[in-house]
Write a protein that holds these residues in place. Sequence first.
Motif, PDB file in Angstrom:
ATOM      1  N   ILE A   5       1.781  -1.601   8.663  1.00 32.86           N
ATOM      2  CA  ILE A   5       1.390  -0.803   9.821  1.00 32.86           C
ATOM      3  C   ILE A   5       2.037   0.574   9.775  1.00 32.86           C
ATOM      4  N   GLU A   6       3.278   0.649   9.279  1.00 34.61           N
ATOM      5  CA  GLU A   6       3.961   1.940   9.197  1.00 34.61           C
ATOM      6  C   GLU A   6       3.285   2.890   8.209  1.00 34.61           C
ATOM      7  N   ARG A   7       2.533   2.361   7.242  1.00 34.11           N
ATOM      8  CA  ARG A   7       1.891   3.198   6.223  1.00 34.11           C
ATOM      9  C   ARG A   7       0.434   3.519   6.557  1.00 34.11           C
ATOM     10  N   ILE A   8      -0.033   2.979   7.666  1.00 34.67           N
ATOM     11  CA  ILE A   8      -1.390   3.284   8.128  1.00 34.67           C
ATOM     12  C   ILE A   8      -1.322   4.527   9.002  1.00 34.67           C
ATOM     13  N   CYS A  42      -6.307  10.940   7.774  1.00 35.50           N
ATOM     14  CA  CYS A  42      -6.216  11.096   9.230  1.00 35.50           C
ATOM     15  C   CYS A  42      -7.493  10.690   9.959  1.00 35.50           C
ATOM     16  N   ASN A  43      -8.621  10.580   9.229  1.00 36.42           N
ATOM     17  CA  ASN A  43      -9.889  10.206   9.859  1.00 36.42           C
ATOM     18  C   ASN A  43     -10.212   8.722   9.692  1.00 36.42           C
ATOM     19  N   LEU A  44      -9.284   7.972   9.102  1.00 34.87           N
ATOM     20  CA  LEU A  44      -9.565   6.576   8.775  1.00 34.87           C
ATOM     21  C   LEU A  44      -9.831   5.747  10.035  1.00 34.87           C
ATOM     22  N   ARG A  45     -10.969   5.026  10.012  1.00 39.45           N
ATOM     23  CA  ARG A  45     -11.341   4.151  11.125  1.00 39.45           C
ATOM     24  C   ARG A  45     -11.231   2.683  10.757  1.00 39.45           C
ATOM     25  N   SER A  46     -11.518   2.351   9.492  1.00 39.10           N
ATOM     26  CA  SER A  46     -11.548   0.950   9.085  1.00 39.10           C
ATOM     27  C   SER A  46     -10.894   0.795   7.720  1.00 39.10           C
ATOM     28  N   LEU A  47      -9.995  -0.179   7.603  1.00 40.34           N
ATOM     29  CA  LEU A  47      -9.278  -0.441   6.353  1.00 40.34           C
ATOM     30  C   LEU A  47      -9.335  -1.931   6.054  1.00 40.34           C
ATOM     31  N   SER A  48      -9.854  -2.292   4.862  1.00 39.57           N
ATOM     32  CA  SER A  48      -9.949  -3.691   4.440  1.00 39.57           C
ATOM     33  C   SER A  48      -9.114  -3.896   3.187  1.00 39.57           C
ATOM     34  N   LEU A  49      -8.048  -4.698   3.316  1.00 39.37           N
ATOM     35  CA  LEU A  49      -7.109  -4.934   2.220  1.00 39.37           C
ATOM     36  C   LEU A  49      -7.060  -6.410   1.815  1.00 39.37           C
ATOM     37  N   GLY A  50      -7.815  -7.275   2.480  1.00 37.02           N
ATOM     38  CA  GLY A  50      -7.730  -8.710   2.247  1.00 37.02           C
ATOM     39  C   GLY A  50      -8.048  -9.107   0.823  1.00 37.02           C
ATOM     40  N   GLY A  51      -7.564 -10.302   0.440  1.00 37.88           N
ATOM     41  CA  GLY A  51      -7.849 -10.812  -0.895  1.00 37.88           C
ATOM     42  C   GLY A  51      -7.078 -10.131  -1.996  1.00 37.88           C
ATOM     43  N   ASN A  52      -6.020  -9.426  -1.647  1.00 38.85           N
ATOM     44  CA  ASN A  52      -5.088  -8.880  -2.628  1.00 38.85           C
ATOM     45  C   ASN A  52      -3.723  -9.509  -2.385  1.00 38.85           C
ATOM     46  N   ASN A  53      -2.769  -9.174  -3.189  1.00 40.07           N
ATOM     47  CA  ASN A  53      -1.434  -9.767  -3.057  1.00 40.07           C
ATOM     48  C   ASN A  53      -0.446  -8.687  -2.627  1.00 40.07           C
ATOM     49  N   ILE A  54      -0.502  -8.342  -1.347  1.00 34.47           N
ATOM     50  CA  ILE A  54       0.384  -7.289  -0.836  1.00 34.47           C
ATOM     51  C   ILE A  54       1.828  -7.758  -0.843  1.00 34.47           C
ATOM     52  N   ASP A  55       2.038  -9.041  -0.501  1.00 39.90           N
ATOM     53  CA  ASP A  55       3.373  -9.636  -0.586  1.00 39.90           C
ATOM     54  C   ASP A  55       4.409  -8.790   0.153  1.00 39.90           C
ATOM     55  N   GLY A  56       4.153  -8.560   1.420  1.00 42.57           N
ATOM     56  CA  GLY A  56       5.087  -7.758   2.204  1.00 42.57           C
ATOM     57  C   GLY A  56       4.957  -8.028   3.682  1.00 42.57           C
ATOM     58  N   ASP A  57       5.808  -7.355   4.445  1.00 38.92           N
ATOM     59  CA  ASP A  57       5.857  -7.539   5.885  1.00 38.92           C
ATOM     60  C   ASP A  57       4.770  -6.717   6.566  1.00 38.92           C
ATOM     61  N   ILE A  58       4.144  -7.299   7.565  1.00 34.87           N
ATOM     62  CA  ILE A  58       3.076  -6.602   8.274  1.00 34.87           C
ATOM     63  C   ILE A  58       3.596  -5.339   8.945  1.00 34.87           C
ATOM     64  N   VAL A 108       2.068  -4.828  15.983  1.00 37.15           N
ATOM     65  CA  VAL A 108       0.622  -4.598  15.984  1.00 37.15           C
ATOM     66  C   VAL A 108       0.205  -3.799  17.211  1.00 37.15           C
ATOM     67  N   SER A 109       0.931  -3.958  18.312  1.00 37.09           N
ATOM     68  CA  SER A 109       0.554  -3.278  19.544  1.00 37.09           C
ATOM     69  C   SER A 109       0.655  -1.766  19.422  1.00 37.09           C
ATOM     70  N   ASN A 110       1.295  -1.255  18.353  1.00 36.21           N
ATOM     71  CA  ASN A 110       1.347   0.196  18.140  1.00 36.21           C
ATOM     72  C   ASN A 110      -0.031   0.763  17.806  1.00 36.21           C
ATOM     73  N   LEU A 111      -0.944  -0.097  17.292  1.00 35.84           N
ATOM     74  CA  LEU A 111      -2.289   0.349  16.931  1.00 35.84           C
ATOM     75  C   LEU A 111      -3.183   0.208  18.162  1.00 35.84           C
ATOM     76  N   THR A 112      -2.964   1.047  19.145  1.00 33.64           N
ATOM     77  CA  THR A 112      -3.562   0.864  20.472  1.00 33.64           C
ATOM     78  C   THR A 112      -5.076   1.036  20.495  1.00 33.64           C
ATOM     79  N   SER A 113      -5.643   1.672  19.459  1.00 37.55           N
ATOM     80  CA  SER A 113      -7.094   1.900  19.469  1.00 37.55           C
ATOM     81  C   SER A 113      -7.863   0.815  18.721  1.00 37.55           C
ATOM     82  N   ILE A 165       0.849  -1.188   0.000  1.00 38.04           N
ATOM     83  CA  ILE A 165       0.000   0.000   0.000  1.00 38.04           C
ATOM     84  C   ILE A 165       0.889   1.242   0.000  1.00 38.04           C
ATOM     85  N   PRO A 166       0.415   2.351  -0.599  1.00 40.19           N
ATOM     86  CA  PRO A 166       1.257   3.546  -0.689  1.00 40.19           C
ATOM     87  C   PRO A 166       1.332   4.287   0.638  1.00 40.19           C
TER      88      PRO A 166
END
Length: 815
Positions: free
Chosen positions: A339-342, A319-335, A365-370, A311-312
């Motif tokens: 997380i750093e791009r969210i 900045c207002n993003l609450r929910s992001l669904s990326l499943g079923g694509n081929n991200i082919d990268g490290d989680i 993942v624990s960085n996403l505390t909310s 993802i770019p």
Amino acid sequence: MAAARFLFLVTLATASSSIDNMNKILNGSCIPAERAALLSFKAGITSDPDNRIASWQQGHDCCRWSGVTCSSRTGHVIKLDLRNRSPTLGEDFFVGFKDHSLRGQVSSSLLALRRSLRYLDLSANVVLGNAMAMPVFLGSVRKLTYLALSNTGFRGRVPSQLGNLTRLVQLDMGNFLYPELYSDDISWLGHLRSLEHLRVRSVNLSGVTNWVHTVNALPNLVVLTLSSCGLHMSNAPSSLLRNNLTVLEELDFSGNYLNSLATPNWLWDVTSLKSLSLHGCELSGTFPDELGNLTLLETFDISSNNIKGMIPGTLQKMCNLRSLSLGGNNIDGDIREVIERIPSSSNFQELHMKNANITGTLQFVSNLTSLNVLEVSDNQLSGSMPVEIGRLTNLTYLDLWYNNLSGELPHFGREELEPHNLSIKNSSTSNSCPSLIFLDLAQNKFNAELPGWINEVMPGLVFLRLNLNNFSGHIPVQIMELHGVRILDLSNNNFSGAIPQLENLKALTSTAAANSTQFVNPFEEMYTGLDMGLSDDSFLVEIKGQVLEYRENTLYLTSIDLSCNSLTGEIPKDLITLVGLINLNLSSNLLIGNVPYEIGNLRSLESLDLSKNTLGGGIPQSLTYLTYLSYLNLSYNNLSGRIPSGHQLDSLKIDDPAFMYIGNPGLCGHPVLRECPSGDPPANGDSARWSEDDFSQMDFLLGSIVGFVAGSWMVIQRGPEAAIKGLHTKLGDVFTVSFLFGQKVTFLTGQEVLSHFFRAPASEISRGDLFEFTVPMFGREVGYGVDRGTRDEQLRIFVEALKPSKLRSNVEPML
């Protein structure tokens, strides 16, 4: 002068009419012509299961009828709301809507309301349309501002006459339950320039080529849904020369075959969007940098496409993003990189990345505390589960199914977390994940023993799946103290020892209907009535001998699966308290003892698998009480005796009913080939269980006979049912009556009381002493005049004589 007089008379007549109408309103009376129109509409309804229009009666004030609203100023009918709001909790989703739907036809008598009706909602009455065309006359009810016709069972072409409803603010139509509507031309939508909400679902628009220009001509649109409509982008522009969708906040194109590159695309020009769903649209290429233009987005679903790559970084502008669904694509990268791009915002609550070719560990993942929802199932995650996940105190849904996670589960208690985290308290008993409802760690490589702290750290769990791992040791008693759990799957592990007591699984001790006010459904926001979209959020359950996928019907399922372990001992007696259980699978273990006779109490059971154990004794006749049972497997045990029959058992696995009992050479009778010996009593488990519990069949039979003789006087006087019911109502479950020459007889009524009496050990109740008075009645060589062994031998004669066939043969001589 004459003209003036005429004007005065007209004014006077108008005033008189207005006063007359006002008097009718004040007197609670609706317009007679409109009442007649509604009664004509009712006449066209052939079935009203929920009595929604039962109050519509001749001579009554129609403004007080259910679903009808009148203007307080004019008395005219302005709103007609007959939406089907079922099903209720405990009902099958699709069948429930059909069972509660109005049936019949939509009468053209509604035209009588065309000058006043503003609001018409017939949605979710899935068989109301009766597979007929959508009524053309609706296009003549021109005062309508709200029209909801979704899932009403209409089929065929959508009438272009709807374009006459130029005052419409909200239009909702389509049938995702029965998708039979279509249109080759939606240019009529361009006339509805007042539209703010347009929701069209599962209407075949594959023949429409100019749909982008049509919707762009609706400048007041706030909500636009064109989901599963067969739309394509073959003639669509890559950008809008003039974007008229400047106030559009919600856009849903999910389930269409856009079949285009993700970039360039005119969608990224609609910068007013707060919600965008492009789920399953066959977009390809890479994630576009232009996503950063959508700075107001709060929910973004681009799952189930063919997009490749990371993802770019421009997503951080959302900045207002609450929910992001990326499943079923081929991200082919490290989680970690994802997380750093969210955007690191306290607003961010949901991250869905199922089947996205994600690698790495969960450390960051624990960085996403909310976070409330974290779904990273069906990926390539590895390493251990970090204790830092305990910091996600708002987490309600954690799905890590089908990864390569290993090691033992860390203690999520707060005392192990880093002390510099200010949210941590010095209490080892604090709930670390108090809000967690759904936990799925199935099909990983976790090992060691299952910790006993789960019920303390995650007390609100409703769904717990740990199957297909390498957990070992005993099943902790504490895990059976999760009062709210409805799905518990510990199958395909290495658990040993006895099954803990089950009676504390409180959510399973009552039926779904009884739990309707308490049960919190974690899928509630994903599947909301008939407005839901089909999400990727689902999970697999082995039930009824097959693996089924559960989505919106999850809230109806209750299940315990402990199969494919090495569990020993007997089936817990308190199993019979789980009357809300639908699926029970204890197969492929080392269980011994009998199948509990009281298993017939589990009236909600649809699937029961006890195969591949070493269970003995007979099959309880009470299995015939399970009227919802559609799958039964008792194969490969040591069961013996006659196979019970009747009711539900006779309808199971009709193609090969013997399969349910294969591998039990001691069983006889239909449907296995081995015939039962002549005079062999039914081996239904009763004798084995009663003997074990000191629950003597002779006690019961003699008690019944004595009760028959002693109660004869009451039978003669009042009839047995009336006599016993009357005394039971007046005196309770236990009462004593004096009759037959002053003889006192105590009656025990009801299953619970009788169970205590017959199950009590000999140290508490000596039934031999109690029934000693029967010796003169039967003789000293029958019943309680002989030793226990002889009495048991006599029992077999009693059982044979009391078979229904034997009893029926005595009826004619008695008559």
